[in-house]
Design an enzyme around this catalytic site. Structure first.
Site, PDB file in Angstrom:
ATOM      1  N   LYS A   1       5.696   0.471   7.831  1.00  0.00           N
ATOM      2  CA  LYS A   1       5.331   1.690   7.113  1.00  0.00           C
ATOM      3  C   LYS A   1       6.520   2.613   7.244  1.00  0.00           C
ATOM      4  O   LYS A   1       7.031   2.828   8.336  1.00  0.00           O
ATOM      5  CB  LYS A   1       4.094   2.331   7.733  1.00  0.00           C
ATOM      6  CG  LYS A   1       3.686   3.591   7.003  1.00  0.00           C
ATOM      7  CD  LYS A   1       2.293   3.989   7.329  1.00  0.00           C
ATOM      8  CE  LYS A   1       2.220   4.631   8.678  1.00  0.00           C
ATOM      9  NZ  LYS A   1       0.907   5.241   8.904  1.00  0.00           N
TER      10      LYS A   1
ATOM     11  N   PHE B   1       0.741   8.208   4.643  1.00  0.00           N
ATOM     12  CA  PHE B   1       1.967   8.993   4.917  1.00  0.00           C
ATOM     13  C   PHE B   1       3.218   8.267   4.481  1.00  0.00           C
ATOM     14  O   PHE B   1       4.291   8.565   4.956  1.00  0.00           O
ATOM     15  CB  PHE B   1       2.041   9.314   6.415  1.00  0.00           C
ATOM     16  CG  PHE B   1       0.791   9.927   6.923  1.00  0.00           C
ATOM     17  CD1 PHE B   1       0.072   9.319   7.933  1.00  0.00           C
ATOM     18  CD2 PHE B   1       0.299  11.083   6.363  1.00  0.00           C
ATOM     19  CE1 PHE B   1      -1.107   9.873   8.379  1.00  0.00           C
ATOM     20  CE2 PHE B   1      -0.876  11.652   6.808  1.00  0.00           C
ATOM     21  CZ  PHE B   1      -1.584  11.039   7.820  1.00  0.00           C
ATOM     22  N   GLY B   2       3.117   7.287   3.627  1.00  0.00           N
ATOM     23  CA  GLY B   2       4.357   6.611   3.227  1.00  0.00           C
ATOM     24  C   GLY B   2       4.044   5.214   2.723  1.00  0.00           C
ATOM     25  O   GLY B   2       2.914   4.758   2.778  1.00  0.00           O
TER      26      GLY B   2
ATOM     27  N   VAL C   1       3.808   1.213   2.486  1.00  0.00           N
ATOM     28  CA  VAL C   1       3.506   0.144   3.448  1.00  0.00           C
ATOM     29  C   VAL C   1       3.923  -1.190   2.814  1.00  0.00           C
ATOM     30  O   VAL C   1       3.496  -1.494   1.694  1.00  0.00           O
ATOM     31  CB  VAL C   1       1.992   0.126   3.767  1.00  0.00           C
ATOM     32  CG1 VAL C   1       1.670  -0.993   4.745  1.00  0.00           C
ATOM     33  CG2 VAL C   1       1.545   1.474   4.336  1.00  0.00           C
TER      34      VAL C   1
ATOM     35  N   GLY D   1       0.534   4.013   1.898  1.00  0.00           N
ATOM     36  CA  GLY D   1      -0.218   4.530   3.057  1.00  0.00           C
ATOM     37  C   GLY D   1      -0.398   6.029   2.925  1.00  0.00           C
ATOM     38  O   GLY D   1       0.218   6.672   2.068  1.00  0.00           O
TER      39      GLY D   1
ATOM     40  N   ASP E   1      -8.477  10.545  11.121  1.00  0.00           N
ATOM     41  CA  ASP E   1      -8.491  10.156   9.695  1.00  0.00           C
ATOM     42  C   ASP E   1      -9.187   8.813   9.529  1.00  0.00           C
ATOM     43  O   ASP E   1      -8.664   7.896   8.912  1.00  0.00           O
ATOM     44  CB  ASP E   1      -7.047  10.111   9.166  1.00  0.00           C
ATOM     45  CG  ASP E   1      -7.019   9.998   7.645  1.00  0.00           C
ATOM     46  OD1 ASP E   1      -6.000   9.551   7.089  1.00  0.00           O
ATOM     47  OD2 ASP E   1      -8.057  10.324   7.031  1.00  0.00           O
TER      48      ASP E   1
ATOM     49  N   GLY F   1       0.819  -1.206   0.000  1.00  0.00           N
ATOM     50  CA  GLY F   1       0.000   0.000   0.000  1.00  0.00           C
ATOM     51  C   GLY F   1       0.849   1.251   0.000  1.00  0.00           C
ATOM     52  O   GLY F   1       1.985   1.254   0.459  1.00  0.00           O
TER      53      GLY F   1
END
Ligand code: 5Z5
Length: 273
Positions: free
Chosen positions: A33, A15-16, A18, A13, A135, A11
């Site tokens: 992550k 914020f970064g 995964v 993610g 979130d 993924g």
């Protein structure tokens, strides 16, 4: 990183990246992550450390487990090692239902809802201070092999919010943003309740309550607060709880404690004991 063996990237993610990785010590499949803190200010770095420390203390069956963190100073990267959830995230469950042309049974929706409420109860009522997820969305709700729901990708949103340099390349459309977040840019536990209401709506309707092609148009629809009814196969009770959570006036929205006392939730909480 030598203690882990990369298996595959699963993924991008919020914020970064995964990755699914294998822990060499016991061959356990986990997830890492990666976050690049290279351009962070000292203040943001301090906040990142404190957010990760919060994650470390969150131990709950409905919250994605944090195992470890590794700092790679050379590449200014931090790797957060977390629980692997074989069932993927709920956005994939929704996608499969759309492709398969079938709805999620109401009983399964109440089970998912009950477990999200348990995770939020843990966050909103912590002795060491309330944690707001900020979130909550189908892409942050994961399923394990027994179809238990795990709230993930925590709190980092606080540091990585729009005020930071890290406004993300792939920041999705804020479908689940509450009116107070849009209008006053303030966030509290009732905002988590709003987002959870939007998710319950989407799991039942297989589409978000508000859709628009631009963020401006989306904000307008969220403020108007009008959305279609659920498919007729679902009960009045499900419709009612969604409407209560998606009340534009956050004072009128139920708290996690109120929701725990809802018959369909308390019934399922007792079943689990
Ligand atoms: C199609 N989706 C997948 O295959 C998938 C699977 C089986 N697991 C995941 C993601 C995670 C996963 O399994 N554990 C995680 C912990 C934190 C974060 Cl941000 C993401 C994950 C994904 C995206």
């Amino acid at each position: 990183m030598e203690n882990y063996e990369k298996i595959k990237k699963i993924g991008q993610g919020t914020f970064g990246n995964v990755w699914k990785v294998r822990r060499k010590s016991d061959s356990k499949e986990v997830v890492w992550k990666e976050l690049d803190y290279g351009n962070m200010s000292d203040k943001e770095k301090k906040q990142l450390v404190s957010e990760v420390n919060i994650l470390r203390d969150l131990k709950h069956p409905n919250i994605v487990r944090y195992y470890d963190r590794i700092i790679d100073k050379e590449n200014t990267k931090i790797f957060i090692i977390m629980e692997y959830c074989k069932g993927g995230d709920i956005s994939h469950l929704i996608k499969r239902c759309i492709e398969g042309g079938q709805h999620i049974p109401e009983d399964q929706i109440w089970k998912i809802f009950t477990q999200i409420i348990e995770a939020l109860y843990e966050c909103h009522n912590r002795k060491s201070g309330k944690i707001l997820h900020r979130d909550i969305k189908p892409g942050n709700l994961f399923l394990d092999t027994e179809n238990n729901v795990k709230l993930g990708d925590f709190g980092l949103a606080r540091i990585m919010g729009k005020e930071s340099l890290y406004a993300y390349t792939n920041v999705g459309t804020p479908y689940y943003m509450s009116p107070e977040q849009i209008n006053e840019n303030k966030y509290n536990e009732k905002s988590d309740i709003w987002s959870t209401g939007c998710i319950l709506y989407e799991i039942a309707s297989l589409k978000p309550p508000f859709e628009a092609s631009t963020q401006m148009a989306l904000a307008k629809k969220i403020n108007e607060g009008k959305y279609n009814r659920l498919p007729v196969i679902y009960s009045e009770e499900l419709w009612r709880v969604i409407n209560l959570m998606m009340n534009s006036d956050q004072e009128k929205r139920p708290s996690v404690q109120d929701l725990v006392n809802f018959p369909q939730v308390s019934l399922r909480l007792r079943e689990k004991r």
